[in-house]
Write a protein that holds these residues in place. Structure first.
Motif, PDB file in Angstrom:
ATOM      1  N   GLU A  49      -5.504   2.745   0.330  1.00 31.40           N
ATOM      2  CA  GLU A  49      -5.976   1.645   1.183  1.00 31.40           C
ATOM      3  C   GLU A  49      -6.757   2.196   2.355  1.00 31.40           C
ATOM      4  N   GLU A  50      -6.406   3.407   2.796  1.00 30.70           N
ATOM      5  CA  GLU A  50      -6.965   3.948   4.037  1.00 30.70           C
ATOM      6  C   GLU A  50      -8.292   4.690   3.839  1.00 30.70           C
TER       7      GLU A  50
ATOM      8  N   GLU B 237       0.835  -1.199   0.000  1.00 36.89           N
ATOM      9  CA  GLU B 237       0.000   0.000   0.000  1.00 36.89           C
ATOM     10  C   GLU B 237       0.874   1.254   0.000  1.00 36.89           C
TER      11      GLU B 237
ATOM     12  N   HIS C  14       0.984  -7.806   6.213  1.00 35.46           N
ATOM     13  CA  HIS C  14       0.808  -6.597   7.023  1.00 35.46           C
ATOM     14  C   HIS C  14       1.459  -6.791   8.387  1.00 35.46           C
TER      15      HIS C  14
ATOM     16  N   HIS D 271       2.881   0.869   6.176  1.00 34.49           N
ATOM     17  CA  HIS D 271       2.926   0.744   4.716  1.00 34.49           C
ATOM     18  C   HIS D 271       4.324   1.033   4.169  1.00 34.49           C
TER      19      HIS D 271
ATOM     20  N   CYS E 165       0.809   2.993   9.712  1.00 38.65           N
ATOM     21  CA  CYS E 165       0.178   1.673   9.553  1.00 38.65           C
ATOM     22  C   CYS E 165       1.172   0.674   8.975  1.00 38.65           C
TER      23      CYS E 165
HETATM   24 ZN    ZN Z   1      -2.483  -0.795   6.881  1.00 39.22          ZN
END
Ligand code: ZN
Length: 391
Positions: free
Chosen positions: A136-137, A79, A164, A105, A103
């Motif tokens: 993605e967010e 991402e 992830h 990424h 996150c």
């Molecule tokens: Zn994420």
């Protein structure tokens, strides 16, 4: 098996310095959802396999050279976007804007760079497409746009692999769990309309704040009384707004939240229950309700054959394989898991210790060793895709 895994991990080791440098560069210069152009350019250059194909506006798909020419392809997805979080990690390569890679990424992108560069020197039995996915967010998601663009079908992609980082999973553990691992989400917004006025004359009013308070509590019973508890549901309200003064009852009050489920077949019943509770609670207080539903992600369903094959590679690699991890988090990777492609999302544990920052936290910062572990998870997923029977 040993030789192939060793060739991959050695080739990845050689690429780690470049991958970690890329991680720091991406982390220092985060871009928000829909504005990932510069990040996509940086990562594409680091992979060093040409300009790739533009997809979903700011994304890129990069067919890797040296890969087998025929057979269905495997897409490895990372991402591109960061979050509207102000970073407080204090590292020299921290973001100085109001955006942050909170996150992981940045780690996923660096891992993909390491794997893509290594793939050129390792025997790859099936073509690989490096997929740099935007948005993605946010919703509507970048993954849905990638799927709807037809690009995956054009490149004969039948499998998509993602990995992830996950602070709720023990350090050193990796999960490749079959079946549903992340929830579906529908976001909802409710506006209750009543009759406002003087706080001292409640009998002459229809109080939307009292109705909304009751509604927030009643929504908890949607999960406990309408959905089979074996599979579960979550209905969380994340925002409420009402009123301007202590002695004035307002005319309206609003709330927004998300409804999360682990089984697609529960969705219709859950949305019906949500509407009943909203309108019924409003009516019980003499109010009326407006309800808006925005569908977000479907359930993220890992392909069982892929998960089983990836687990074998992870065991072989010496990783501690987790067989339990599922969460009511959501990821638009779910759009790759069904229809024309099968998908596998692996989770890489960062250490489930008390007080450890969660994903999206202003001090969330996996160590650079996470780049190696995410890269290994992507390779385990890729090798699984070359073995596991396509549906
Ligand atoms: Zn994420």
């Amino acid at each position: 098996m040993t030789d192939l895994w060793t060739r991959w991990t050695r080739a990845i080791d050689d690429e780690l310095p470049a991958a970690v440098a890329l991680r720091h560069a991406v982390h220092a210069d985060p871009r928000g959802s829909g504005d990932e152009e510069d990040t996509a350019r940086l990562v594409t250059a680091a992979i060093g396999a040409g300009d790739g194909i533009r997809v979903a506006k700011t994304g890129r798909a990069i067919p890797l050279p040296g890969a087998a020419a025929d057979g269905p392809a495997v897409a490895l997805r990372a991402e591109l976007d960061a979050l509207p979080v102000t970073e407080r990690t204090g590292v020299p390569w921290a973001s100085e804007t109001d955006l942050m890679h909170a996150c992981g990424h940045d780690v996923h992108l660096a891992a993909l760079v390491a794997v893509a560069r290594a793939a050129v020197r390792v025997e790859v039995p099936r073509p690989i497409l490096a997929l740099l996915q935007p948005r993605e967010e946010t919703s509507p998601s970048g993954a849905l746009d990638v799927v709807e663009s037809g690009l995956l079908a054009e490149h004969r992609v039948d499998t998509v692999i993602g990995a992830h980082v996950q602070p709720r999973l023990a350090d050193g553990a990796v999960s490749a769990v079959p079946g549903p691992v992340n929830a579906s989400t529908d976001e909802f917004e409710v506006v209750l309309h009543g009759q406002g006025g003087h706080a001292g004359y409640p009998h002459m009013l229809r109080d939307p704040i009292l109705a909304l308070s009751q509604l927030v509590v009643s929504l908890q019973q949607l999960a406990s009384r309408r959905i089979d508890p074996v599979f579960g549901a979550v209905c969380s309200v994340g925002r409420i707004q009402a009123g301007t003064a202590a002695n004035v009852v307002p005319n309206s009050a609003s709330a927004a939240g998300s409804l999360r489920l682990m089984r697609a077949e529960d969705r219709e019943r859950a949305l019906e229950a949500l509407a009943q509770i909203v309108h019924g609670t409003a009516a019980a207080h003499g109010c009326t309700a407006e309800l808006r539903i925005s569908p977000c992600e479907p359930v993220l369903h890992n392909d069982p054959a892929l998960a089983a094959a990836a687990q074998r590679w992870l065991v072989h690699s010496g990783a501690r394989v987790d067989h339990e991890f599922r969460s009511f988090g959501a990821d638009d990777f779910a759009h790759y898991c069904g229809g024309e492609t099968r998908g596998l999302m692996l989770f890489v544990g960062l250490g489930d210790t008390a007080g450890a920052p969660s994903l999206h936290d202003e001090v969330f910062l996996p160590g650079d060793d996470a780049v190696t572990r995410v890269a290994h998870a992507l390779v385990a997923g890729y090798l699984a895709a070359t073995e596991a029977e396509s549906r």
